[in-house]
Design a protein around this motif. Structure first.
Motif, PDB file in Angstrom:
ATOM      1  N   LEU A 236       0.850  -1.195   0.000  1.00  0.00           N
ATOM      2  CA  LEU A 236       0.000   0.000   0.000  1.00  0.00           C
ATOM      3  C   LEU A 236       0.879   1.236   0.000  1.00  0.00           C
ATOM      4  CD1 LEU A 236      -1.704  -2.253   1.891  1.00  0.00           C
ATOM      5  CD2 LEU A 236      -3.352  -0.381   1.728  1.00  0.00           C
ATOM      6  N   THR A 237       0.591   2.126  -0.933  1.00  0.00           N
ATOM      7  CA  THR A 237       1.327   3.377  -1.048  1.00  0.00           C
ATOM      8  C   THR A 237       0.334   4.535  -1.144  1.00  0.00           C
ATOM      9  OG1 THR A 237       1.432   3.054  -3.457  1.00  0.00           O
ATOM     10  CG2 THR A 237       3.339   2.336  -2.156  1.00  0.00           C
ATOM     11  N   GLY A 238       0.865   5.742  -0.976  1.00  0.00           N
ATOM     12  CA  GLY A 238       0.015   6.929  -1.036  1.00  0.00           C
ATOM     13  C   GLY A 238      -0.067   7.601   0.313  1.00  0.00           C
ATOM     14  N   GLU A 239      -0.353   8.897   0.307  1.00  0.00           N
ATOM     15  CA  GLU A 239      -0.320   9.660   1.553  1.00  0.00           C
ATOM     16  C   GLU A 239      -1.396   9.237   2.543  1.00  0.00           C
ATOM     17  OE1 GLU A 239      -2.196  13.844   1.068  1.00  0.00           O
ATOM     18  OE2 GLU A 239      -1.204  13.420  -0.848  1.00  0.00           O
ATOM     19  N   ASP A 240      -2.453   8.561   2.085  1.00  0.00           N
ATOM     20  CA  ASP A 240      -3.502   8.099   2.999  1.00  0.00           C
ATOM     21  C   ASP A 240      -3.411   6.608   3.297  1.00  0.00           C
ATOM     22  OD1 ASP A 240      -4.551  10.667   3.028  1.00  0.00           O
ATOM     23  OD2 ASP A 240      -5.978  10.254   1.418  1.00  0.00           O
ATOM     24  N   ALA A 241      -2.326   5.942   2.884  1.00  0.00           N
ATOM     25  CA  ALA A 241      -2.245   4.484   3.037  1.00  0.00           C
ATOM     26  C   ALA A 241      -2.368   4.064   4.496  1.00  0.00           C
ATOM     27  CB  ALA A 241      -0.937   3.973   2.442  1.00  0.00           C
ATOM     28  N   ALA A 242      -1.631   4.722   5.386  1.00  0.00           N
ATOM     29  CA  ALA A 242      -1.659   4.342   6.803  1.00  0.00           C
ATOM     30  C   ALA A 242      -3.011   4.641   7.435  1.00  0.00           C
ATOM     31  CB  ALA A 242      -0.549   5.053   7.564  1.00  0.00           C
TER      32      ALA A 242
END
Length: 347
Positions: free
Chosen positions: A42-48
């Motif tokens: 999972l990648t992207g600024e909202d992944a976490a």
């Protein structure tokens, strides 16, 4: 299957790994290719933040120096999957059985909606090796001069990711996640000191460590506490909502838990997950279910069994598949089962 995966699998076929089950001996180290596992990235600024709303454990507080267990539940609080998760750079990785991956990845993708998060299957570009025993530290020194010192600690370097997992019978266990090229180059040196085996012996060490794995046969069978998942760090009761969270929390705080997982051994082979277990004290109905099982000899298997606590207290014998089936001998877990409260949650 892409060319990278084919290269690694073709290489393994040439190694002629043992095809018969062998018992785990803590004094005998080994290395095993874990080709039955897959990886979702999972990648992207909202992944976490996205994953934090989906899984049973804290994702937003996950650092690059650690790995964590986590579960994914149905709205009824029943586990659909159990993961080992870790963060490398800006990428969060979820490890799970490869035969569950496509379905789980598709389900998670459904809930991304407007979140800036991207899911990808990266299994074919990575090799996962399981290494166990006291000889592992010296053997890994050319690639990892310093090893993670405690369970679920993690190290990243140019050779890949090394995660220490829960010990099995006091023997340290590690997973090395790396590229096929590095794995193939390292294999001759690794296997000089670590006999090579297949993934079954690694799965046996998971059972001996008391770490459950949800499979296709046991999806939606267990609330996390039924398989001790919160005891081994797979549930965080301080975090916010996720599917099934209310039921998981209610199971923890309202009344005594009625079912748990125990270790057992049985004189049977090819024991399947989800096989029912019966007690001689109440033979008319099942009292438990096999969570995971692996052969540890030519005639016996070691099992993680979800079972009614009342049945354990009744003093009857336990049997596989039917009241007159092979008898299970209950063993001792490597950890103490306690009811974890919110104030006792690890940081």
């Amino acid at each position: 299957m892409n060319e990278i995966t084919s290269t690694w699998l073709n290489f393994l076929q040439q190694q002629q790994l043992p095809s018969t089950p062998a018992p785990f001996d803590a004094s005998q180290s080994f290395v095993a290719p874990l080709t039955d596992l897959g990886l979702i990235a999972l990648t992207g600024e909202d992944a976490a933040s996205f994953l934090h709303t989906q899984l049973t454990n804290d994702v937003q507080g996950l650092s690059v120096e650690q790995a964590r267990l986590a579960g994914y539940c149905s709205p009824k609080g029943r586990l659909l999957a159990t993961f080992l998760m870790w963060k490398t750079g800006d990428t969060i990785l979820l490890q799970l059985p490869r035969n569950l991956q496509a379905t789980l990845q598709k389900r998670l993708q459904m809930f991304v909606m407007r979140a800036k998060a991207k899911l990808a299957d990266v299994s074919d570009g990575q090799v996962i090796l399981g290494l166990a025993g006291n000889a592992v530290a010296a053997t890994l020194a050319p690639w990892f001069p310093a090893l993670p010192t405690k369970p679920y600690a993690k190290i990243d370097n140019s050779h890949g990711t090394l995660i220490r997992l829960a010990d099995a019978e006091s023997a340290p266990r590690y997973q090395w996640i790396t590229s096929p090229d590095i794995a193939i180059a390292a294999w001759p040196q690794l296997t000089q000191n670590l006999p090579a085996t297949d993934a079954r012996r690694w799965r046996l060490t998971e059972i001996l460590a008391g770490v459950p794995q949800i499979t296709t046969l046991t999806q939606e069978q267990f609330v996390p506490q039924m398989i001790n998942f919160e005891v081994i760090g797979g549930v965080n009761f301080k975090k916010g909502c996720y599917p099934g969270q209310e039921i998981v929390a209610r199971s923890q705080y309202l009344g005594k838990l009625k079912r748990r997982a125990v270790l057992a051994r049985v004189a049977a082979m090819d024991v399947a997950a989800a096989t029912e277990v019966f007690s001689s004290a109440d033979p008319g109905q099942p009292c438990g279910m096999i969570v995971n099982a692996e052969a540890d000899s030519a005639s016996h298997s070691v099992c993680l069994v979800e079972i009614k606590l009342a049945a354990l207290e009744d003093g009857g014998s336990f049997h596989l598949g039917a009241a007159d089936g092979p008898q299970l001998t209950v063993g001792t877990l490597p950890y103490v089962i306690t009811d974890v409260t919110a104030s006792e949650q690890p940081a």
